[in-house]
Enzyme design. Structure first.
Site, PDB file in Angstrom:
ATOM      1  N   HIS A  94       0.942  -1.249  -0.090  1.00 35.66           N
ATOM      2  CA  HIS A  94       0.060   0.049   0.007  1.00 35.66           C
ATOM      3  C   HIS A  94       0.745   1.368   0.123  1.00 35.66           C
ATOM      4  CE1 HIS A  94      -3.611  -2.449   1.869  1.00 35.66           C
ATOM      5  NE2 HIS A  94      -3.180  -2.860   0.878  1.00 35.66           N
ATOM      6  N   SER A  95       1.864   1.354  -0.689  1.00 30.58           N
ATOM      7  CA  SER A  95       2.810   2.428  -0.804  1.00 30.58           C
ATOM      8  C   SER A  95       2.242   3.742  -1.536  1.00 30.58           C
ATOM      9  CB  SER A  95       4.032   1.908  -1.853  1.00 30.58           C
ATOM     10  OG  SER A  95       4.578   0.980  -1.354  1.00 30.58           O
TER      11      SER A  95
END
Length: 622
Positions: free
Chosen positions: A554-555
């Site tokens: 989930h960058s």
């Protein structure tokens, strides 16, 4: 549609991931005369089984995968000097084609917290509804029922998920709710049979197929795969195109000389939290010190480029499951009917094995475990008073400052996978015997730690990456993980399918510890006392998490939509500060973390970006 025949376009996308496909697809539908080019370093995903068959999602993260890029972080003392690895999508459709298809949505207040005009929740909720067809339940006021992205319960239900909810609502004393993705409900157990899967076809619902590939009839929408964007071409401070090469991974034997695609109206960088800041820095936009060390002439001084890297912290913990349990393990191991030890005579067996009958069922009705991701139930967890007292005091300041009065914000998600899930940092599957497993998954949603992503030059003169994840840098971040291990273990050991722990996937407790892991003949009683952990046991849990904690894929945040004075990179209209005709549209613009699996936010950013660009170009978006 997919062959390079033009060098002049109206709009050029640098990157063809989740958000790029949303924006390009919407703009092409709003005005089919727009000449649009998407340049994607990865390959096409059109109708490929690894992308469209849900059970195969985890194969995208195998060490030999070419559908993701494995971004290598710097060693961190907070991770016991371990080198973290963070994959991101590398194909047309990006993360939407390789993720686990988990449907969650952030609380509406997350978007209000951004404090950006036009991005308030009241403006975004209509777009959340516009993008989805919610097949799970009718007439829910915050859900949509006529959008391109399908949300369904998938191909079948796995019984282990009911056990997780049953124990959670009794032993853990939390309530049950059908829908915890209504933008406000929190701290209740709920089914997770809400997946980005088309309930009719059983196929993944991604942005490549549902925004771009479905417009193959449009001769002006072009997707060139295997093209790596090097930099933006400027005339003065106006972006007029991009320079690109054949990607050396996707096209190893192709000519590596540069080409240029010109854009008469707009260039949109949409290469994700890693790719977007890298393209900006290679184009001379970024901090002076970063550019100078790479020998790049500065065009705009924007020190926020590549800063503000954020993610969620994830841990998988495996357990042994009963022989009669239905799990994803046979499918994930790639077993066939001839290799399995069961005869195909029951529905459970039919669902478990990837044989002709199971494929036929999936092809004809979208059913079977082929249309499953293995994740069926969850809780968006907030600690109660008793749990807070049991947690390390290092978490108290963070709780009081951020969570205490924000009742819609969960500290973490606890969930169950019906099968063994291999951690990125500790591959075990090659040595685990073939049997049934189940895995606890827990991940924190608002960790305080922040990292950065920048380009650098390696010793041999090639471009490299200077990537600091920041994982567990803030001492408060590990506390919820340590508590989650204990709480999820108590839940699992009370489930009917529990048959013990997979010892090698748990902390290395001292010999003779009451917390020691072992096989079991069945669950403990619902009212059995909790495991007692000594100080040494707590230290083992802490070491375990520093050894194994990983990305949740989930960058975000590295081209933040904030004021330039606050290290922002783009404004509320997604314009890059200091230049014209250049926007960024992907998860990198998120100024703060969001309490959700981020596919839903990436979709939302795409819809809002398409609206903004249509307004800029004077195009109706009705």
């Amino acid at each position: 549609m997919f062959h390079p025949v033009l060098s002049e376009f109206d709009i050029v996308f640098a990157g063809g991931g989740t958000t790029a496909c949303v924006v390009a697809g919407r703009l092409a539908a709003y005005d089919p005369s727009l000449r649009i080019l998407i340049l994607e370093a990865g390959q096409h995903s059109l109708n490929k089984p690894i992308h469209v068959q849900p059970f195969r999602s985890r194969f995208n993260h195998a060490p030999t995968s070419t559908t993701v890029t494995f971004n290598i972080g710097n060693p961190s003392p907070r991770l016991n000097d371990r080198v973290p690895i963070v994959p991101c999508g590398r194909c047309v459709g990006g993360g939407s084609c390789v993720n686990s298809m988990i449907y969650t949505r952030a609380p509406a207040s997350d978007y209000d917290d951004w404090g950006v005009k036009g991005w308030e929740s009241e403006n975004l909720i209509p777009l959340m509804k516009k993008l989805e067809t919610y097949e799970v339940q009718p007439d829910r006021p915050t859900h949509g029922y006529d959008g391109p992205i399908k949300v369904s319960s998938g191909g079948c239900k796995v019984g282990i998920s009911d056990e997780f909810i049953q124990v959670g609502t009794t032993y853990h004393k939390r309530q049950y709710a059908d829908d915890t993705d209504d933008l406000e409900t929190c701290n209740t157990y709920s089914p997770m049979q809400k997946r980005y899967i088309d309930g009719t076809t059983g196929r993944r619902s991604d942005t490549a197929h549902h925004y771009v590939y479905n417009q193959a009839h449009n001769p002006n929408l072009h997707v060139w795969d295997g093209k790596r964007v090097k930099c933006i071409i400027f005339e003065g401070k106006r972006a007029v195109g991009v320079e690109f090469i054949n990607d050396p991974v996707s096209c190893p034997d192709a000519d590596q000389s540069s080409s240029i695609a010109r854009a008469s109206k707009l260039v949109i960088i949409s290469a994700g939290a890693f790719g977007s800041p890298a393209i900006l820095e290679r184009s001379g936009i970024g901090a002076e010190a970063i550019l100078k060390r790479c020998g790049i002439e500065q065009v705009v001084n924007l020190p926020g480029v590549g800063e503000n890297y954020q993610d969620h912290n994830l841990v998988f913990v495996p357990y042994l499951a009963a022989d009669e349990a239905v799990t994803m393990d046979p499918l994930w191991r790639g077993e066939s009917i001839l290799q399995g030890k069961h005869i195909l005579t029951t529905i459970a067996a039919l669902y478990n094995y990837p044989n002709v009958e199971s494929l036929a069922l999936w092809n004809s009705s979208g059913k079977s475990l082929i249309a499953q991701n293995g994740l069926d139930s969850k809780i968006k967890w907030r600690p109660d008073d008793e749990e807070l007292k049991a947690m390390d005091p290092a978490f108290q300041p963070r709780w009081k400052e951020f969570f205490q009065d924000r009742l819609d914000k969960a500290v973490a998600i606890f969930a169950i996978f019906s099968g063994y899930v291999q951690p990125l940092s500790r591959p075990l599957s090659s040595i685990l015997p073939p049997r049934n497993y189940m895995s606890a998954a827990y991940y924190t949603l608002y960790p305080a730690s922040v990292g950065s992503v920048h380009i650098n030059v390696t010793e041999n003169g090639k471009e490299g990456m200077d990537f600091t994840t920041g994982f567990l840098d803030d001492p408060s971040d590990i506390v919820p993980l340590n508590f989650a291990y204990k709480k999820t273990r108590e839940i699992f050991r009370r489930m009917a399918s529990y048959r013990g722990e997979v010892t090698t996937g748990h902390p290395d407790f001292p010999e003779g510890s009451a917390a020691g892991c072992r096989e079991a003949s069945g669950p403990v009683d619902l009212n059995a006392p909790d495991i007692f952990y000594t100080t040494e046991d707590d230290e083992a849990i802490d070491r375990f998490h520093r050894d194994i904690v990983q990305t949740t894929y989930h960058s975000l945040g590295t081209c933040a939509m904030k004021s330039e004075a606050d290290q922002g990179v783009v404004d509320a209209r997604l314009n890059v500060y200091g230049v014209s005709n250049l926007k960024v549209a992907d998860m990198s613009i998120s100024p703060l973390n969001v309490g959700t699996n981020t596919y839903s936010t990436a979709l939302l950013i795409g819809e809002r970006a398409a609206m903004i660009i249509a307004e800029d170009l004077g195009i109706s978006c009705i």
